[in-house]
Enzyme design. Sequence first.
Site, PDB file in Angstrom:
ATOM      1  N   ARG A  82       0.663  -1.266  -0.119  1.00 40.89           N
ATOM      2  CA  ARG A  82       0.043   0.099  -0.010  1.00 40.89           C
ATOM      3  C   ARG A  82       0.641   1.390  -0.014  1.00 40.89           C
ATOM      4  O   ARG A  82       0.446   2.205  -0.564  1.00 40.89           O
ATOM      5  CB  ARG A  82      -0.874   0.115   1.183  1.00 40.89           C
ATOM      6  CG  ARG A  82      -2.250  -0.617   1.029  1.00 40.89           C
ATOM      7  CD  ARG A  82      -2.613  -1.301   2.200  1.00 40.89           C
ATOM      8  NE  ARG A  82      -1.981  -2.230   2.674  1.00 40.89           N
ATOM      9  CZ  ARG A  82      -2.016  -3.331   2.222  1.00 40.89           C
ATOM     10  NH1 ARG A  82      -3.244  -3.762   1.509  1.00 40.89           N
ATOM     11  NH2 ARG A  82      -1.010  -4.521   2.701  1.00 40.89           N
ATOM     12  N   THR A  83       1.945   1.286   0.787  1.00 37.89           N
ATOM     13  CA  THR A  83       2.437   2.399   1.085  1.00 37.89           C
ATOM     14  C   THR A  83       3.261   2.709  -0.355  1.00 37.89           C
ATOM     15  O   THR A  83       2.890   4.107  -0.979  1.00 37.89           O
ATOM     16  CB  THR A  83       3.806   2.542   1.890  1.00 37.89           C
ATOM     17  OG1 THR A  83       2.980   2.236   3.194  1.00 37.89           O
ATOM     18  CG2 THR A  83       4.490   3.804   2.145  1.00 37.89           C
TER      19      THR A  83
ATOM     20  N   LYS B 174      26.192  -4.080  -4.473  1.00 34.80           N
ATOM     21  CA  LYS B 174      27.764  -4.136  -4.624  1.00 34.80           C
ATOM     22  C   LYS B 174      28.554  -3.242  -3.545  1.00 34.80           C
ATOM     23  O   LYS B 174      29.482  -3.200  -3.642  1.00 34.80           O
ATOM     24  CB  LYS B 174      27.919  -3.246  -6.126  1.00 34.80           C
ATOM     25  CG  LYS B 174      27.360  -3.954  -7.235  1.00 34.80           C
ATOM     26  CD  LYS B 174      27.542  -2.878  -8.301  1.00 34.80           C
ATOM     27  CE  LYS B 174      26.867  -3.357  -9.757  1.00 34.80           C
ATOM     28  NZ  LYS B 174      26.897  -2.307 -10.526  1.00 34.80           N
TER      29      LYS B 174
ATOM     30  N   ARG C 242      11.547   3.490   2.843  1.00 39.32           N
ATOM     31  CA  ARG C 242      11.297   2.540   3.975  1.00 39.32           C
ATOM     32  C   ARG C 242      12.436   1.698   4.322  1.00 39.32           C
ATOM     33  O   ARG C 242      13.224   1.358   3.273  1.00 39.32           O
ATOM     34  CB  ARG C 242      10.023   1.807   3.407  1.00 39.32           C
ATOM     35  CG  ARG C 242       9.891   0.466   4.443  1.00 39.32           C
ATOM     36  CD  ARG C 242       8.589  -0.393   4.119  1.00 39.32           C
ATOM     37  NE  ARG C 242       7.629   0.544   4.308  1.00 39.32           N
ATOM     38  CZ  ARG C 242       6.116   0.025   4.339  1.00 39.32           C
ATOM     39  NH1 ARG C 242       6.076  -1.293   4.250  1.00 39.32           N
ATOM     40  NH2 ARG C 242       5.129   0.713   4.651  1.00 39.32           N
TER      41      ARG C 242
ATOM     42  N   HIS D  94       5.821   5.653  11.367  1.00 40.69           N
ATOM     43  CA  HIS D  94       5.082   5.562   9.878  1.00 40.69           C
ATOM     44  C   HIS D  94       4.366   6.648   9.905  1.00 40.69           C
ATOM     45  O   HIS D  94       3.208   6.642   9.863  1.00 40.69           O
ATOM     46  CB  HIS D  94       4.591   4.206   9.765  1.00 40.69           C
ATOM     47  CG  HIS D  94       4.227   3.805   8.504  1.00 40.69           C
ATOM     48  ND1 HIS D  94       4.179   4.667   7.476  1.00 40.69           N
ATOM     49  CD2 HIS D  94       3.935   2.570   8.064  1.00 40.69           C
ATOM     50  CE1 HIS D  94       3.669   4.032   6.208  1.00 40.69           C
ATOM     51  NE2 HIS D  94       3.595   2.801   6.470  1.00 40.69           N
TER      52      HIS D  94
HETATM   53  C1  NCD Z   1       2.602  -1.260   7.940  1.00 41.66           C
HETATM   54  C2  NCD Z   1       3.972  -1.192   8.008  1.00 41.66           C
HETATM   55  O1  NCD Z   1       4.727  -1.471   7.004  1.00 41.66           O
HETATM   56  O2  NCD Z   1       4.236  -0.666   9.091  1.00 41.66           O
HETATM   57  N1  NCD Z   1       1.988  -1.184   6.514  1.00 41.66           N
HETATM   58  C3  NCD Z   1       1.446  -0.308   6.158  1.00 41.66           C
HETATM   59  O3  NCD Z   1       2.127   0.531   5.377  1.00 41.66           O
HETATM   60  N2  NCD Z   1       0.040  -0.102   6.051  1.00 41.66           N
HETATM   61  C4  NCD Z   1       1.714  -2.378   8.962  1.00 41.66           C
HETATM   62  C5  NCD Z   1       2.544  -3.709   8.929  1.00 41.66           C
HETATM   63  O4  NCD Z   1       3.306  -3.985   8.042  1.00 41.66           O
HETATM   64  O5  NCD Z   1       1.766  -4.263   9.704  1.00 41.66           O
END
Ligand code: NCD
Length: 312
Positions: free
Chosen positions: A59-60, A88, A109, A137
């Site tokens: 989703r992100t 590398k 991320r 997040h």
């Molecule tokens: C979350 C995350 O990556 O922290 N995912 C998201 O972005 N909605 C939640 C998760 O991984 O449980």
Amino acid sequence: MADNKFFKRSIVSIRDFTVDDFTYLFDLTDRIQTLTTNERGEIAKGLILGYIFYEYSTRTRLSFESAMASIGGRSLGISDIDSSSIMKGESYADTIKTISLYSDVVLIRHPSDGSSRYASEISDKPVINGGSGSEEHPTQAMLDVYTIFKEKKRVDGLSIGIIGDLKYGRTVYSLIYALSNYDVNIHLVSPSMLKIRNESIYDIANNMKMFHHTELTDDLLKELDVMYVTRIQRERFPDLQEYKKIQGLYNIDENVLKRCKSDVSILHPLPRVDEISSSIDNTKNAVYFKQASYGKELRSALLSALLHEKPF
Ligand code: NCD
């Protein structure tokens, strides 16, 4: 409208934002949905979102790409680090510097706490934290609070249950910090081994109405206006045997729903594993896919505000 405090600003931690910032962003999110496709498509024409994901995402990443496309911009990035020069031996700093050369805003991320703050010091373009370590997040928390507003028309005065993996779930910490700007009752529900890490909320815990539970009792369920359910973060467990002991502990299904307020809103940052039964997906209480779709709208508004002093 109030001044745009998001312009050229990195989105590293939810702790960097005030209730006025949230109000500004939520208004902008409402307004962007009233634009025509053409008007919307002019906002980020010629601009690029660059991203790198050191951890899995559905989703992100997709909502940011979809958001950027909807405002006329483009996205490029790396979602599979095995295919990049990191393999590398390229350093994190050099990788971030390179992505920022090719983009106008950088989305990251990463499994380590602090990785986004560090990136924002290296990059000369705004950095967005798309999830770091087990504490942050920020854009997820913004869209979570936006979803609560959309469903309940207010945040103040609500009783909000946060259920599941409160130890390792980063969306939980960001959400609690976001909610610390409002007058809410927070009910934290987890098995004792996955209790919230108090040291990670020490600066707000005393000023919030926070209650700890290990079970979803009838009394508790009758009290909640919102249930924010989270996945047990299997990948962050040092010992998988421990994970197996609590796997499937909470399952929100028709039977649980019957014991709740009839208008309870059920949110989840997704992905879900087994903590919400798909049999309740079509009830009016299940808001999690709507929440995911608000993710695109809020991120379109956020990108617009980062890229332009007058977003549209
Ligand atoms: C979350 C995350 O990556 O922290 N995912 C998201 O972005 N909605 C939640 C998760 O991984 O449980």
